[in-house]
Design a protein around this motif. Structure first.
Motif, PDB file in Angstrom:
ATOM      1  N   ALA A   1     -30.605  15.563  22.744  1.00 61.28           N
ATOM      2  CA  ALA A   1     -30.268  14.299  23.289  1.00 61.28           C
ATOM      3  C   ALA A   1     -28.655  13.998  23.186  1.00 61.28           C
ATOM      4  CB  ALA A   1     -30.910  13.187  22.291  1.00 61.28           C
ATOM      5  N   LEU A   2     -28.014  14.375  22.017  1.00 57.57           N
ATOM      6  CA  LEU A   2     -26.538  14.014  21.943  1.00 57.57           C
ATOM      7  C   LEU A   2     -25.709  14.910  22.712  1.00 57.57           C
ATOM      8  CD1 LEU A   2     -26.420  13.725  18.119  1.00 57.57           C
ATOM      9  CD2 LEU A   2     -26.024  11.803  19.560  1.00 57.57           C
ATOM     10  N   GLU A   3     -26.115  16.004  23.059  1.00 57.92           N
ATOM     11  CA  GLU A   3     -25.686  16.978  23.993  1.00 57.92           C
ATOM     12  C   GLU A   3     -25.472  16.513  25.362  1.00 57.92           C
ATOM     13  OE1 GLU A   3     -26.412  21.165  23.165  1.00 57.92           O
ATOM     14  OE2 GLU A   3     -26.129  21.641  25.072  1.00 57.92           O
ATOM     15  N   VAL A   4     -26.775  15.879  25.791  1.00 59.08           N
ATOM     16  CA  VAL A   4     -26.951  15.250  27.316  1.00 59.08           C
ATOM     17  C   VAL A   4     -26.044  14.086  27.056  1.00 59.08           C
ATOM     18  CG1 VAL A   4     -28.249  13.967  28.544  1.00 59.08           C
ATOM     19  CG2 VAL A   4     -29.265  16.091  27.515  1.00 59.08           C
ATOM     20  N   VAL A   5     -25.999  13.036  26.298  1.00 56.59           N
ATOM     21  CA  VAL A   5     -25.241  11.897  26.226  1.00 56.59           C
ATOM     22  C   VAL A   5     -23.600  12.105  26.122  1.00 56.59           C
ATOM     23  CG1 VAL A   5     -26.957  10.230  25.949  1.00 56.59           C
ATOM     24  CG2 VAL A   5     -25.653  11.165  23.826  1.00 56.59           C
ATOM     25  N   THR A   6     -23.343  13.026  25.344  1.00 53.23           N
ATOM     26  CA  THR A   6     -21.836  13.346  25.389  1.00 53.23           C
ATOM     27  C   THR A   6     -21.467  14.224  26.382  1.00 53.23           C
ATOM     28  OG1 THR A   6     -22.203  15.321  24.013  1.00 53.23           O
ATOM     29  CG2 THR A   6     -21.782  13.218  22.692  1.00 53.23           C
ATOM     30  N   GLY A   7     -22.396  14.919  26.982  1.00 48.35           N
ATOM     31  CA  GLY A   7     -21.943  16.236  27.962  1.00 48.35           C
ATOM     32  C   GLY A   7     -21.372  17.169  27.378  1.00 48.35           C
ATOM     33  N   ARG A   8     -21.344  17.455  26.122  1.00 44.16           N
ATOM     34  CA  ARG A   8     -20.722  18.461  25.385  1.00 44.16           C
ATOM     35  C   ARG A   8     -21.715  19.127  24.368  1.00 44.16           C
ATOM     36  NH1 ARG A   8     -14.723  17.459  25.991  1.00 44.16           N
ATOM     37  NH2 ARG A   8     -14.686  15.469  27.011  1.00 44.16           N
ATOM     38  N   PRO A   9     -21.440  20.556  24.239  1.00 44.96           N
ATOM     39  CA  PRO A   9     -22.200  20.987  23.052  1.00 44.96           C
ATOM     40  C   PRO A   9     -21.905  20.382  21.595  1.00 44.96           C
ATOM     41  CG  PRO A   9     -20.798  22.535  24.258  1.00 44.96           C
ATOM     42  CD  PRO A   9     -20.350  21.218  24.656  1.00 44.96           C
ATOM     43  N   VAL A  10     -23.035  20.441  20.871  1.00 49.55           N
ATOM     44  CA  VAL A  10     -23.058  19.661  19.829  1.00 49.55           C
ATOM     45  C   VAL A  10     -22.565  20.601  18.653  1.00 49.55           C
ATOM     46  CG1 VAL A  10     -24.636  18.440  17.977  1.00 49.55           C
ATOM     47  CG2 VAL A  10     -24.660  17.922  20.729  1.00 49.55           C
ATOM     48  N   HIS A  11     -21.906  20.362  17.756  1.00 53.26           N
ATOM     49  CA  HIS A  11     -21.498  21.245  16.542  1.00 53.26           C
ATOM     50  C   HIS A  11     -22.723  21.202  15.439  1.00 53.26           C
ATOM     51  CE1 HIS A  11     -17.514  21.917  18.361  1.00 53.26           C
ATOM     52  NE2 HIS A  11     -17.129  20.647  18.267  1.00 53.26           N
ATOM     53  N   ARG A  12     -23.110  22.248  14.994  1.00 53.33           N
ATOM     54  CA  ARG A  12     -23.979  22.345  14.202  1.00 53.33           C
ATOM     55  C   ARG A  12     -23.330  23.122  13.043  1.00 53.33           C
ATOM     56  NH1 ARG A  12     -29.398  21.942  16.153  1.00 53.33           N
ATOM     57  NH2 ARG A  12     -30.106  21.755  13.972  1.00 53.33           N
ATOM     58  N   GLU A  13     -23.859  24.182  12.471  1.00 56.98           N
ATOM     59  CA  GLU A  13     -23.141  25.032  11.485  1.00 56.98           C
ATOM     60  C   GLU A  13     -22.460  26.214  11.910  1.00 56.98           C
ATOM     61  OE1 GLU A  13     -22.684  23.730   8.435  1.00 56.98           O
ATOM     62  OE2 GLU A  13     -23.458  22.016   9.545  1.00 56.98           O
ATOM     63  N   GLU A  14     -21.932  26.449  13.156  1.00 60.26           N
ATOM     64  CA  GLU A  14     -21.337  27.507  13.530  1.00 60.26           C
ATOM     65  C   GLU A  14     -19.835  27.615  12.770  1.00 60.26           C
ATOM     66  OE1 GLU A  14     -21.698  24.737  15.367  1.00 60.26           O
ATOM     67  OE2 GLU A  14     -20.457  24.464  16.983  1.00 60.26           O
ATOM     68  N   TYR A  15     -19.390  28.789  13.068  1.00 61.31           N
ATOM     69  CA  TYR A  15     -18.101  28.867  12.309  1.00 61.31           C
ATOM     70  C   TYR A  15     -16.911  29.702  13.318  1.00 61.31           C
ATOM     71  CZ  TYR A  15     -14.614  30.858   8.861  1.00 61.31           C
ATOM     72  OH  TYR A  15     -13.246  31.057   8.439  1.00 61.31           O
ATOM     73  N   LEU A  16     -17.378  30.622  13.983  1.00 60.30           N
ATOM     74  CA  LEU A  16     -16.406  31.351  14.935  1.00 60.30           C
ATOM     75  C   LEU A  16     -16.917  30.844  16.265  1.00 60.30           C
ATOM     76  CD1 LEU A  16     -15.660  34.806  13.531  1.00 60.30           C
ATOM     77  CD2 LEU A  16     -14.149  33.034  13.495  1.00 60.30           C
ATOM     78  N   ALA A  17     -15.761  30.860  17.125  1.00 63.03           N
ATOM     79  CA  ALA A  17     -16.135  30.310  18.704  1.00 63.03           C
ATOM     80  C   ALA A  17     -16.968  31.535  19.247  1.00 63.03           C
ATOM     81  CB  ALA A  17     -14.891  30.190  19.333  1.00 63.03           C
ATOM     82  N   PRO A  18     -17.753  31.284  19.988  1.00 70.06           N
ATOM     83  CA  PRO A  18     -18.727  32.428  20.659  1.00 70.06           C
ATOM     84  C   PRO A  18     -18.011  33.351  21.637  1.00 70.06           C
ATOM     85  CG  PRO A  18     -19.315  30.249  21.546  1.00 70.06           C
ATOM     86  CD  PRO A  18     -18.230  29.894  20.473  1.00 70.06           C
ATOM     87  N   THR A  19     -16.665  32.887  21.882  1.00 72.25           N
ATOM     88  CA  THR A  19     -15.741  33.675  23.073  1.00 72.25           C
ATOM     89  C   THR A  19     -15.344  34.894  22.326  1.00 72.25           C
ATOM     90  OG1 THR A  19     -13.774  32.330  22.338  1.00 72.25           O
ATOM     91  CG2 THR A  19     -14.940  31.714  24.446  1.00 72.25           C
ATOM     92  N   GLY A  20     -15.313  35.039  20.932  1.00 71.80           N
ATOM     93  CA  GLY A  20     -14.876  36.156  20.550  1.00 71.80           C
ATOM     94  C   GLY A  20     -13.390  36.119  20.207  1.00 71.80           C
ATOM     95  N   SER A  21     -12.874  34.843  20.356  1.00 73.68           N
ATOM     96  CA  SER A  21     -11.199  34.902  20.062  1.00 73.68           C
ATOM     97  C   SER A  21     -11.043  34.820  18.828  1.00 73.68           C
ATOM     98  CB  SER A  21     -10.994  33.685  20.914  1.00 73.68           C
ATOM     99  OG  SER A  21     -11.518  32.404  20.116  1.00 73.68           O
ATOM    100  N   GLY A  22     -11.833  34.554  17.841  1.00 67.48           N
ATOM    101  CA  GLY A  22     -11.558  34.686  16.466  1.00 67.48           C
ATOM    102  C   GLY A  22     -11.271  33.318  16.168  1.00 67.48           C
ATOM    103  N   ALA A  23     -11.224  32.239  17.116  1.00 65.86           N
ATOM    104  CA  ALA A  23     -10.911  30.836  16.807  1.00 65.86           C
ATOM    105  C   ALA A  23     -11.969  30.223  15.721  1.00 65.86           C
ATOM    106  CB  ALA A  23     -10.869  29.840  17.706  1.00 65.86           C
TER     107      ALA A  23
END
Ligand code: CTP
Length: 413
Positions: free
Chosen positions: A55-77
């Protein structure tokens, strides 16, 4: 990169921690987005049991942060560092006892808290917890630390609690939280200034039931008045007949005709630093106003029209020291006419828009304008919501006012 520009200063990271009030988070996001905030959500592990991340993803129009650490792009960010750098304001609503205490102590055992620790901007928290927990001296000591560090608290309020009891601990109302956010992000750069804005159409009566009017909705002028008030200016809004609520902190003066608008502006303009003529003032009015309804049986009436005064053109006499801003509502290419009006009406800024384009014209929520200035090239502000445009225009007005004050000081005035 238009969207990026209009988000400037208005990016909110909304941290949601695990309490029953978390169910209000989607509503809070909606209200923030209505006010042109860009919102990202970060949920604590407990919060996801109370409100759906989807629901929060839909209303913000953006992915919701949970417990991830590194960006999925592999950039190391590291995402918590990136999220902290993205946000202009961190809002935690609801803030549970655990989140409040952790924030005070600098603990960082979930995504939201790690991000909070890395965040350098203003923080607003809306506590929500049982009154017994809220009143506990251990928590009150942590809350005092947060306050001392400049964290803004909104609420908690007294009301029914999840336990069925009534007490202090209920999360503040959504509107109140939005107000606290607005106050925190407002630059306050117009504090001490007085601004007059006109808005809407004027109605020129023909008889007791009919008038000559136009399609102006007043939205652009109201958005500008809302913005100048939010930024600390004493703001007077002289409005023709429109169906819009008065923005918070704005003094409204209602008028109907061009002559009434002229009188209202003449009376007040002298005390103003900035006058913005966003109203669509009728150029002509019927010479006579019939005292009783004109009957069809009398045949097609002939309307004898006389010219209304041009209010903007009179401002150099009434408010010689004020920054004078006009609008030019045009059909077709507005720029030539705008340049002409800038000179003829002796304004400092003339803002031109093409009202024949339905997506940006009268009554639309968006607008696109070109700002004409004396001695400077025209500036195009591409299509964006009228509230975002109001912000960008008021940025320009504020910069002009600062420049003028600088010149006054240099002249020893
Ligand atoms: N304006 C004014 N008084 C009037 C007419 C217009 O103060 N009687 C102001 C408007 O508020 C706006 C600017 O002048 O800021 C330009 O208004 P607009 O209607 O675009 O231009 P007009 O001068 O009316 O010229 P025209 O209708 O021929 O385009």
């Amino acid at each position: 990169m238009e969207p990026e520009r209009s988000e400037r200063g208005r990016r909110i990271l909304l941290g949601v921690s695990g309490g029953i009030a978390a169910y209000k988070a989607p509503e809070l996001v909606r209200r923030l987005r209505e006010r042109d905030f860009a919102v990202r959500c970060a949920l604590t592990p407990a919060a996801a049991a109370f409100v759906s991340p989807l629901a929060l993803e839909v209303v913000t129009g953006r992915p919701v942060h949970r417990e991830e650490y590194l960006a999925p792009t592999g950039s190391g960010a590291e995402i918590h560092i990136e999220a902290a750098a993205w946000a202009d304001l961190l809002l935690i609503a609801p803030a549970t006892a655990h989140t409040l205490a952790s924030l005070a102590l600098g603990l960082a055992d979930n995504f939201l808290l790690t991000t909070a620790l890395a965040f350098r901007g203003p923080i607003v928290v809306a506590p929500a917890l049982h009154s017994a927990m809220w009143e506990n001296p251990a928590l009150q000591a942590r809350v005092a630390e947060l306050r001392a560090r400049g964290v803004s608290l909104v609420g908690p309020a007294v009301g029914p609690l999840a336990s069925g009891e009534v007490g202090m601990g209920r999360m503040a109302e959504v509107a109140e939280i939005v107000g606290a956010v607005e106050r925190t992000v407002a630059p306050g750069d117009l504090a001490g200034r007085t601004v007059l804005v006109t808005a809407g159409p004027t109605f020129e009566p023909i008889d007791p039931v009919r008038f000559l009017g136009n399609r102006s909705s007043g939205k652009m002028g109201f958005a500008i008045a809302a913005e100048t008030a939010r930024r600390g200016a004493r703001t007077v809004l002289v409005s023709g007949p429109v169906a819009l609520a008065t923005p918070p902190g704005v003094e409204r003066v209602e008028v109907e005709t061009a002559l009434e608008m002229e009188a209202a502006v003449r009376e007040r303009a002298g005390a103003c630093d900035l006058v913005v003529m966003a109203a669509a003032v009728a150029d002509f009015r019927p010479r006579e106003r019939a005292a009783t309804k004109i009957r069809k049986s009398a045949g097609a009436p002939r309307l004898d029209l006389v010219a209304n005064p041009d209010i903007l053109s009179r401002l150099p006499d009434w408010a010689p020291a004020a920054l004078r801003v006009g609008f030019a509502a045009e059909t077709g290419n507005p720029d030539d006419a705008a340049r002409q009006k800038l000179a003829e009406k002796d304004a400092h800024l003339l803002i031109a828009n093409d009202v024949s384009r339905p997506e940006i014209g009268f009554g639309a929520d968006d607008n696109e304008v070109t700002v004409h200035r004396r001695g400077a090239p025209p500036l195009l502000l591409g299509r964006r919501p009228k509230s975002a445009l109001a912000r960008d225009l008021v940025d320009l007005f504020a910069a002009e006012l600062r420049a003028r004050r600088g010149e006054d000081l240099a002249d020893g005035r």
